[in-house]
Write an enzyme that holds these catalytic residues in place. Structure first.
Site, PDB file in Angstrom:
ATOM      1  CG  ASP A 383      68.377  -5.660 -13.713  1.00 41.13           C
ATOM      2  OD1 ASP A 383      68.311  -5.165 -13.276  1.00 41.13           O
ATOM      3  OD2 ASP A 383      68.254  -5.869 -15.433  1.00 41.13           O
ATOM      4  CG  ASP A 400      69.782   5.587  -3.442  1.00 36.47           C
ATOM      5  OD1 ASP A 400      69.642   5.404  -4.805  1.00 36.47           O
ATOM      6  OD2 ASP A 400      69.951   6.525  -3.438  1.00 36.47           O
ATOM      7  CD  GLU A 427      68.840  -1.155 -13.610  1.00 39.41           C
ATOM      8  OE1 GLU A 427      68.383  -1.397 -14.090  1.00 39.41           O
ATOM      9  OE2 GLU A 427      69.750  -0.580 -12.675  1.00 39.41           O
TER      10      GLU A 427
END
Length: 523
Positions: A383, A400, A427
């Site tokens: 993550d 992004d 994410e």
């Protein structure tokens, strides 16, 4: 991975099945056209040979008839000369005998239509007696070929000389002559029978020939005596360099051959024959174009028909092959669309990594394989640290872009085809590692963590000042009692512990005697 290869194989199989169809169609059309052309060629060649064979038979029959007629003509003249020479050598040709000789000569000429006249010359070549009413006057015939021949040869055989013009009336004649000797065998003169050139001309005209056909009578040395069509300038010319005299006669006294005439350059089928009794050769020829005129017409019509058929087949084949190509193009487009749809369905459009759907399919396959083969299966869950702060600080577009860069770093660390990098959601990412134990998983996790740090993506909301990731690793040998949900949950638990322990680190969740222990790496 097996599931990723099924559809391409199917598409490839379809392509392989289609490709021979197009080649087979082209090959079939080509074979049909070649067969039609081959059959046309064989039929035309057989027809041409048949026409030439018929012409050769006709030519042989014609030369046989010509040879027989020529031999009869010269033999009759020879018999007349022989009887008269015997009489003259026995009784002489003095003034008392001349009136009777003149009358006999005239009777013989009247009896044989081919004779121009009979003439008797003394040893100096002067006229003594002729079949004509008036005795010719002039310098005689001492310069004639036949007279000089008999002066130099004692043979009593009839001599046939080159065609000449008669000095009595200018008519073309073929001289047949015999030597006259006295009782002691000395040369006393020559007795000559002139055969009309017009006689052979009429005889030749009695046969049916094409406009470019020809017939000739010649001596065996190649000297031309008579010819159809009659060309005065050619009488007496030599054919010795022609094909008949150079090549054919030395090998066979009669036969057929096709070649170009040395006289007028026309290609003809020649039939030739050498006479047995006299040194003469006869030949009859028909032009090749005339012989094959009907064949040319048939060949043209047949060729046009076959060409139209071949053109029709070719057009049909072109349309057919074009349709096959269009079908192939449609299938190719469908395959591309299918692959695109499959990519959309199984991959994340932002990062290009596999999506959660493909991850679940691959996990089921690798889970079952690990059970069958008792092989290790590892999972890394990772993550991005403080990603919400990143979006708040830089915006969703930059967020992004950050996700895409992290995805590239993750993918760069997956070196085997079996390794699968996944965007698990938001994410969060995952890496599935078949045939990999916990140590191997930890090594790859650390590579990923460092690769993200190496990107040096600025992050003002992170204590480090740049983007980092936290990773959780779990590895085990699956059994039929285990489940994929538990497997994912344990990897996720390791990730939770890594984030809880300070982030930017890799954590390993191990099971030892039923007790979970957290192992941390903060290198």
């Amino acid at each position: 991975m097996p599931i990723l290869q099924n559809d391409p194989h199917i598409a490839t199989g379809v392509a392989l099945k289609r490709l021979p169809l197009r080649k087979a169609a082209v090959l079939f059309i080509a074979v049909v056209c070649l067969c039609l052309c081959g059959l046309l060629y064989l039929q035309l060649e057989q027809s041409r040979r048949h026409d030439l064979a018929v012409a050769e038979v006709a030519s042989s029959n014609l030369t046989r008839a010509m040879a027989q007629q020529a031999e009869d003509t010269f033999m009759k003249a020879d018999l007349v000369l022989t009887s008269l020479v015997d009489w003259i050598q026995a009784d002489g040709y003095g003034p008392p005998q001349r009136p009777r000789l003149q009358k006999t000569f005239a009777q013989r000429v009247q009896a044989l239509s081919q004779l121009h006249g009979i003439l008797l010359f003394d040893q100096k070549g002067q006229w003594i007696v002729t079949s004509f009413a008036d005795l010719p006057r002039g310098r005689g015939v001492a310069d004639r070929e036949y007279f000089m021949y008999h002066q130099q040869n004692v043979s009593s055989v009839a001599h046939i000389g080159p065609a000449i013009r008669s000095r009595e009336n200018g008519e073309w004649i073929i001289p047949v002559s015999k030597r006259i000797n006295d009782k002691n065998g000395h040369f006393q003169g020559v007795l000559l029978a002139g055969i009309k050139m017009s006689y052979f001309d009429q005889f030749f005209k009695s046969f049916s020939l094409d406009d470019n056909g020809s017939m000739f009578l010649g001596l065996t040395d190649g000297t031309l005596l008579a010819r159809r069509p009659f060309v005065e300038a050619q009488i007496g010319s030599s054919l010795a360099n022609g094909e008949i005299f150079q090549t054919l006669l030395p090998n066979a006294p009669s036969g057929n051959a096709t070649f170009r005439s040395v006289v007028d350059g026309t290609v003809r089928l020649y039939g030739y024959r050498q006479l047995d009794a006299y040194p003469l050769v006869v030949s009859a020829a028909s032009s090749r174009d005339s012989i094959l005129k009907g064949w040319y017409d048939t060949a043209f019509r047949s060729s046009v028909i076959v060409a139209l058929v071949v053109l029709g087949i070719g057009l049909f084949g072109w349309v057919f092959v074009r349709q096959v190509r269009l079908g192939e193009q449609v299938e190719a487009d469908l395959r591309k669309a299918k692959e695109a749809l499959k990519l959309i369905a199984t991959h994340d459009s932002l990062t290009g990594l596999a999506n959660r759907r493909l991850f679940e399919q691959a996990l089921d396959i690798e889970f079952g394989r690990g059970i069958r083969q008792s092989s290790s299966l590892s999972l890394i869950m990772l993550d991005i640290d403080y990603f919400k702060r990143y979006n708040d600080a830089y915006g969703h577009v930059a967020g992004d872009h950050c996700l895409a860069q992290v995805a590239r770093a993750v993918k760069s660390c997956c070196h085997r085809k079996a390794d699968l990098a996944v965007r698990y959601g938001g994410e969060e990412f995952a890496v599935l590692l078949p045939d990999t134990d916990i140590h191997g998983a930890m090594v790859i996790a650390e590579h990923i963590r460092r690769a993200v740090m190496a990107k040096n993506i600025s992050h003002s909301g992170s204590p480090n000042g740049f983007v980092t990731v936290s990773l959780g690793c779990y590895s085990f040998v699956p059994t039929r009692l285990d489940s994929t949900e538990v497997f994912i949950g344990r990897a996720d638990a390791a990730l939770y512990q890594a984030k809880h322990s300070g982030r930017n680190r890799s954590a390993v969740l191990s099971i030892d005697g039923g007790v979970e222990e957290l192992m941390r790496s903060d290198r």
